[in-house]
Design a protein around this motif. Structure first.
Motif, short mmCIF file in Angstrom:
data_model
loop_
_atom_site.label_atom_id
_atom_site.label_comp_id
_atom_site.label_asym_id
_atom_site.label_seq_id
_atom_site.Cartn_x
_atom_site.Cartn_y
_atom_site.Cartn_z
N ALA A 90 48.36 90.82 -22.55
CA ALA A 90 48.09 89.41 -22.21
C ALA A 90 47.97 88.57 -23.47
O ALA A 90 48.53 87.47 -23.56
N MET A 91 47.25 89.07 -24.46
CA MET A 91 47.06 88.31 -25.69
C MET A 91 48.36 88.16 -26.47
O MET A 91 48.63 87.11 -27.06
N LEU A 92 49.20 89.19 -26.45
CA LEU A 92 50.49 89.09 -27.13
C LEU A 92 51.35 88.00 -26.49
O LEU A 92 52.06 87.27 -27.19
N LEU A 93 51.29 87.88 -25.17
CA LEU A 93 52.09 86.87 -24.48
C LEU A 93 51.69 85.45 -24.90
O LEU A 93 52.54 84.56 -25.01
N VAL A 94 50.39 85.23 -25.11
CA VAL A 94 49.98 83.86 -25.44
C VAL A 94 49.96 83.61 -26.94
O VAL A 94 49.91 82.46 -27.37
N VAL A 95 49.99 84.67 -27.75
CA VAL A 95 49.92 84.49 -29.21
C VAL A 95 51.30 84.43 -29.85
O VAL A 95 51.55 83.61 -30.74
N LEU A 96 52.22 85.29 -29.40
CA LEU A 96 53.55 85.32 -30.02
C LEU A 96 54.29 84.01 -29.75
O LEU A 96 54.22 83.46 -28.65
N PRO A 97 55.01 83.49 -30.75
CA PRO A 97 55.71 82.22 -30.58
C PRO A 97 56.72 82.29 -29.46
O PRO A 97 57.36 83.31 -29.23
N GLY A 98 56.86 81.19 -28.76
CA GLY A 98 57.85 81.07 -27.69
C GLY A 98 58.58 79.75 -27.82
O GLY A 98 58.23 78.90 -28.64
N ARG A 99 59.56 79.53 -27.00
CA ARG A 99 60.33 78.29 -27.06
C ARG A 99 59.55 77.16 -26.42
O ARG A 99 58.92 77.33 -25.38
N ARG A 100 59.57 76.01 -27.03
CA ARG A 100 58.92 74.85 -26.45
C ARG A 100 59.60 74.47 -25.14
O ARG A 100 60.81 74.59 -25.01
N PRO A 101 58.79 73.96 -24.17
CA PRO A 101 59.41 73.50 -22.94
C PRO A 101 60.47 72.45 -23.22
O PRO A 101 60.24 71.46 -23.91
N GLY A 102 61.68 72.67 -22.68
CA GLY A 102 62.76 71.72 -22.84
C GLY A 102 63.58 71.92 -24.09
O GLY A 102 64.58 71.24 -24.30
N GLU A 103 63.13 72.87 -24.97
CA GLU A 103 63.86 73.08 -26.22
C GLU A 103 65.22 73.71 -25.91
O GLU A 103 65.33 74.64 -25.13
N GLY A 104 66.26 73.21 -26.53
CA GLY A 104 67.60 73.75 -26.31
C GLY A 104 68.27 73.15 -25.09
O GLY A 104 69.39 73.50 -24.75
N GLY A 105 67.57 72.25 -24.38
CA GLY A 105 68.14 71.64 -23.20
C GLY A 105 69.08 70.51 -23.57
O GLY A 105 69.37 70.22 -24.73
N ALA A 106 69.57 69.83 -22.57
CA ALA A 106 70.53 68.74 -22.79
C ALA A 106 69.85 67.59 -23.50
O ALA A 106 68.69 67.28 -23.28
N ARG A 107 70.57 66.93 -24.40
CA ARG A 107 70.07 65.78 -25.13
C ARG A 107 70.84 64.55 -24.67
O ARG A 107 72.02 64.61 -24.38
#
Length: 320
Positions: free
Chosen positions: A280-297
């Motif tokens: 559980a702690m690894l899931l919230v600590v390890l970096p992830g993609r920001r919401p909407g990152e890589g989406g359409a601009r």
């Protein structure tokens, strides 16, 4: 305002979970020789005094909003802890621990209902793993053959809701990095006043032995003074729901202390719970993609959306 430093926040919150986890078996041992209200009043009173002695001027020149936030936080935590202690007399400790630990689920639910905060799927997965770990550490280890009082269960659930509210309010305090020390002092002072009023009618009972004074010192200085400081500054760098997940590691520290000091046996539930907490702690600590990152601009740039301060403080960025 400086940028959040998630690693610093994680380390501070891990210290809080260890400090509060170590306090549980020590306090459970000491309440056999001291009234609960007296112990709580002395614990929080000494913690407040220690922080004031270290920084006597920490409460000068504070804004009204800082005072109100600190008082609200103290009331939420103080009422929650008092309710939990009162209900513990009519509940098995495992059921009480599981019910209080449910605040790790209540926190994101309250955030969604009251603040409209939406969380990424990995954070919900971490919440589910943390709740499964609480089950392993508490219910799977048995209910000690005792009856379960529904009123006591409801009171304990109320304390979990108050703890969740405390986590959200602290996470929404925008000046935590500048005034975290003062907020910690105000919280501790409010709790000391509340518990002192409960203890005063029958007089205050002090520890009777050197060992008991040492236990009270650990509960006051390490678990309360340093613990509240670490949490105030830790949540300035880690959002409320990941903070709740990290703090849910408390049963792991309780079990570790019980094994090392009281000689309790290591069982499969301990390893299962420890593994679930780590995941559980690894899931919230390890970096992830920001919401909407890589989406359409649109037009080569992301559209900036203005959010209210409470939502901005509680929404999940990448990582913690």
């Amino acid at each position: 305002m400086t940028a959040p430093r998630p690693l610093v926040g994680v380390v501070l919150l891990l210290f809080v979970s260890a400090a509060w986890g170590s306090a549980f078996p020590l306090m459970k041992d000491l309440i056999h020789r001291m009234p609960v209200a007296d112990l709580l009043a002395e614990r929080y009173g000494l913690a407040t005094l220690v922080l004031l002695l270290l920084r006597p001027n920490c409460l000068r020149g504070l804004r009204e909003n800082t005072w109100l936030t600190g008082i609200l936080l103290g009331l939420l935590f103080g009422v929650g802890q008092t309710a939990q202690a009162v209900a513990l007399h009519d509940l098995p400790s495992s059921v009480s621990g599981f019910t209080v630990g449910s605040y790790v689920v209540i926190t994101p639910v309250l955030g969604l209902v009251l603040l409209g905060v939406r969380l990424p799927s990995r954070t919900w997965a971490a919440v589910a793993l943390a709740m499964a770990a609480m089950t392993a550490f508490t219910l799977l280890r048995g209910t000690e053959g005792a009856d379960i009082s529904l009123p006591a269960l409801a009171i304990t659930l109320l304390s979990a809701v108050l703890y969740a509210g405390h986590t959200l309010v602290l996470g929404g305090f925008e000046r935590a990095r500048q005034e975290g020390y003062a907020v910690a002092v105000i919280q501790l002072g409010v709790i000391a006043l509340m518990t002192g009023l409960l203890a005063a009618p029958d007089g205050i009972t002090l520890p009777s032995t050197t060992v008991d004074w040492a236990i009270l010192g650990h509960l006051s200085v390490v678990a309360c003074a340093l613990g509240f400081l670490a949490r105030s500054f830790g949540q300035a760098h880690v959002r409320p729901v990941p903070a709740a997940v990290i703090l849910s590691a408390q049963p792991l520290w309780v079990t570790a202390l019980a094994v090392m000091v009281y000689g309790e046996a290591l069982t499969w539930t301990v390893f299962l719970g420890g593994g679930l907490i780590a995941a559980a702690m690894l899931l919230v600590v390890l970096p992830g993609r920001r919401p909407g990152e890589g989406g359409a601009r649109r037009g080569g740039a992301h559209r900036r959306v203005r959010r209210k301060p409470w939502r901005r403080m509680c929404e999940e960025p990448s990582g913690a």
